[in-house]
Design a protein around this motif. Structure first.
Motif, PDB file in Angstrom:
ATOM      1  N   SER A 191      54.323  35.130  42.950  1.00  0.00           N
ATOM      2  CA  SER A 191      53.609  36.357  42.400  1.00  0.00           C
ATOM      3  C   SER A 191      52.161  36.245  43.068  1.00  0.00           C
ATOM      4  N   ASP A 192      51.401  37.463  43.124  1.00  0.00           N
ATOM      5  CA  ASP A 192      50.051  37.372  43.550  1.00  0.00           C
ATOM      6  C   ASP A 192      49.538  38.861  42.858  1.00  0.00           C
ATOM      7  N   ASP A 193      48.286  38.305  42.228  1.00  0.00           N
ATOM      8  CA  ASP A 193      47.515  39.579  41.609  1.00  0.00           C
ATOM      9  C   ASP A 193      46.864  40.607  42.512  1.00  0.00           C
ATOM     10  N   VAL A 194      46.930  40.395  43.622  1.00  0.00           N
ATOM     11  CA  VAL A 194      46.459  41.413  44.600  1.00  0.00           C
ATOM     12  C   VAL A 194      47.391  42.301  45.101  1.00  0.00           C
ATOM     13  N   VAL A 195      48.924  41.788  45.256  1.00  0.00           N
ATOM     14  CA  VAL A 195      49.955  42.602  45.487  1.00  0.00           C
ATOM     15  C   VAL A 195      50.164  43.235  44.100  1.00  0.00           C
ATOM     16  N   SER A 196      50.192  42.938  43.271  1.00  0.00           N
ATOM     17  CA  SER A 196      50.255  43.479  41.921  1.00  0.00           C
ATOM     18  C   SER A 196      49.498  44.663  41.396  1.00  0.00           C
ATOM     19  N   ARG A 197      48.281  44.476  41.872  1.00  0.00           N
ATOM     20  CA  ARG A 197      47.214  45.637  41.615  1.00  0.00           C
ATOM     21  C   ARG A 197      47.559  46.669  42.441  1.00  0.00           C
ATOM     22  N   LEU A 198      47.820  46.300  43.882  1.00  0.00           N
ATOM     23  CA  LEU A 198      47.997  47.572  44.732  1.00  0.00           C
ATOM     24  C   LEU A 198      49.250  48.079  44.523  1.00  0.00           C
ATOM     25  N   ARG A 199      50.229  47.489  43.839  1.00  0.00           N
ATOM     26  CA  ARG A 199      51.355  48.460  43.317  1.00  0.00           C
ATOM     27  C   ARG A 199      50.829  49.459  42.299  1.00  0.00           C
TER      28      ARG A 199
ATOM     29  N   HIS B 136      57.083  28.833  33.569  1.00  0.00           N
ATOM     30  CA  HIS B 136      56.205  29.826  33.955  1.00  0.00           C
ATOM     31  C   HIS B 136      54.937  29.037  34.110  1.00  0.00           C
ATOM     32  N   ILE B 137      54.242  29.228  35.095  1.00  0.00           N
ATOM     33  CA  ILE B 137      52.886  28.710  35.330  1.00  0.00           C
ATOM     34  C   ILE B 137      51.902  30.108  35.350  1.00  0.00           C
ATOM     35  N   VAL B 138      51.057  30.298  34.284  1.00  0.00           N
ATOM     36  CA  VAL B 138      50.258  31.377  34.180  1.00  0.00           C
ATOM     37  C   VAL B 138      48.987  31.244  34.823  1.00  0.00           C
ATOM     38  N   SER B 139      48.086  32.122  35.495  1.00  0.00           N
ATOM     39  CA  SER B 139      46.816  32.292  35.945  1.00  0.00           C
ATOM     40  C   SER B 139      46.248  33.475  36.132  1.00  0.00           C
ATOM     41  N   ALA B 140      46.783  34.504  35.519  1.00  0.00           N
ATOM     42  CA  ALA B 140      46.427  35.779  35.847  1.00  0.00           C
ATOM     43  C   ALA B 140      45.192  36.134  35.585  1.00  0.00           C
ATOM     44  N   ASN B 141      44.417  36.972  36.000  1.00  0.00           N
ATOM     45  CA  ASN B 141      43.171  37.769  35.869  1.00  0.00           C
ATOM     46  C   ASN B 141      43.420  38.725  34.565  1.00  0.00           C
ATOM     47  N   PRO B 142      42.697  38.350  33.458  1.00  0.00           N
ATOM     48  CA  PRO B 142      42.769  39.126  32.318  1.00  0.00           C
ATOM     49  C   PRO B 142      42.437  40.803  32.500  1.00  0.00           C
ATOM     50  N   ASP B 143      41.674  40.794  33.422  1.00  0.00           N
ATOM     51  CA  ASP B 143      41.125  42.213  33.615  1.00  0.00           C
ATOM     52  C   ASP B 143      42.138  42.850  34.919  1.00  0.00           C
TER      53      ASP B 143
END
Length: 410
Positions: free
Chosen positions: A60-68, A100-107
């Protein structure tokens, strides 16, 4: 190898062999963000060295998730990800283990319309309902660990120079999971024994209720007949021992869904759905939240409570001493995996079936009949502090100290 590379390799081996405890011939699924690629690659190698049949990585990728969330059609958030749920169910029904390896931006989702976030949480929760039931009845081995991302490290260490933040995060993670010790596996075995001693004591007591008292908190929680206090390690349906959370400092059980009364106030921020909920208070009557206020994220909190019938009731109560290693680090992680292990905590939503005698083999209806909560969600939030007292109330109404000033009283 450098000291960092040595510790990273130990960490990968620890989460594969102690966390997941991968078995020869078993498939391993790893869900992880691109930020954790170095750790994931090592974990893949360690898993194959341990005899894994296949290691499948879902990136997964935070940038892609935010774009969605910013750009996708509104209707897309109303579609259940049945394809993903189907794949995961097929894998675990065939004895795959999941890491699961978590590293997401909390914001990550700050500023995103709440309707989009809640629609996603609801549709994802519905699609993954059966998978969650498998998780909460120990059908398969699973574990959650963490790796730093730049955004997460910036949130945790805003006053540290940018180029040093990731290394500071790794240092904190290695210490929390005991990788900084000479023999991490032996250290974990000793830690598990210590936690099991606490759960054994509580299981022998068979308290009817717990009474929580702290600033902003006066809460009574009934415990269902046949409840079981559980510590770090679990046993899968196939008989494999695994550690679901790395790190872990908790001893936990399931409350009676209709037996929670009073008020409880959070002591740490809750990162939920990519947004932060902070300084919130919940009032319970007969198990259900009747009032909820928050200084930050109140709309998100109320959306969580309205997710389904069970999301406004408790599914877990967990005891963690205030002087736990993570608490004593004085680091606020803005990540539940870490923050919940620095504090007594509760969880809104579904209960773990293995916290009830015979619960692993019960249907959702049978669990509800025995007093456990069911829901499409399960969200932990932190309530502990050095000022919290907890009393166990026995069948004859007598009261015994379980926690005093945030520490075990026995």
């Amino acid at each position: 190898m450098t000291d960092f590379q040595t510790k990273l390799a130990r960490y990968a081996e620890l989460i594969v062999r102690t966390g997941i405890n991968i078995q020869p011939g078993q498939t391993l699924v790893i869900n992880a963000a691109l930020d954790s690629a170095e750790l994931v690659r090592l974990a893949v190698k360690k898993a194959y060295e341990a005899g894994a049949y296949l290691v499948k990585v879902n990136w997964s990728d935070d940038v892609v998730s935010r774009l969605r969330y910013d750009m996708a059609a509104d209707e897309s958030f109303l579609e259940e990800p049945k394809w993903y749920a189907g794949e995961m169910l097929e894998l675990v029904e065939n004895n795959a283990a999941v890491l699961h390896i978590v590293s997401a931006n909390p914001d990550l989702l700050a500023g995103v319309p709440q309707e989009r976030i809640m629609n996603y949480q609801k549709t994802y929760g519905k699609a993954m309902s059966k998978y969650r039931q498998y998780v909460q009845s120990d059908k398969f081995s699973w574990s959650i660990a963490a790796a730093p991302s730049a955004a997460w490290a910036a949130k945790v260490f805003p006053d540290v120079p940018e180029q040093e933040r990731i290394s500071r995060m790794w240092e904190a993670i290695f210490k929390a999971v005991r990788v900084d010790q000479e023999d991490p596996v032996a250290a974990w075995q000793e830690h598990i024994r210590n936690l099991n001693a606490k759960s054994d004591y509580l299981n022998a007591k068979k308290y009817n209720k717990l009474h929580y008292i702290a600033p902003g908190t006066d809460l009574t929680i009934e415990l269902p007949e046949g409840h079981i206090w559980v510590a770090a390690d679990s046993i899968s349906e196939k008989g494999t021992a695994f550690v679901a959370n790395m790190p872990t400092e908790e001893v936990f059980t399931a409350p009676s869904a209709a037996g929670v009364n009073g008020k409880v106030t959070s002591t740490k921020p809750l990162s939920y759905g990519g947004t932060l909920i902070d300084k919130f208070t919940l009032t319970f009557e007969n198990g259900r939240v009747t009032e909820a206020t928050a200084e930050q994220g109140e709309e998100t909190l109320k959306g969580l409570l309205a997710m389904d019938e069970g999301s406004a009731r408790l599914g877990e109560i967990a005891l963690v001493p205030h002087r736990s290693p993570i608490s004593e680090s004085n680091i606020l992680y803005y990540n539940t995996l870490y923050d919940e292990n620095a504090s007594n905590h509760l969880a809104l939503g579904s209960a773990y079936a293995f916290c009830l005698e015979g619960g692993k083999g019960m249907s959702q209806e049978q669990l509800r009949e025995r007093g456990l909560n069911t829901s499409i969600t399960h969200v932990d939030f932190m309530i502990g502090s050095g000022e919290m007292d907890i009393y166990g109330i026995t069948a004859d109404g007598s009261k015994e100290a379980v926690f005093l000033k945030g520490e075990w009283a026995f």
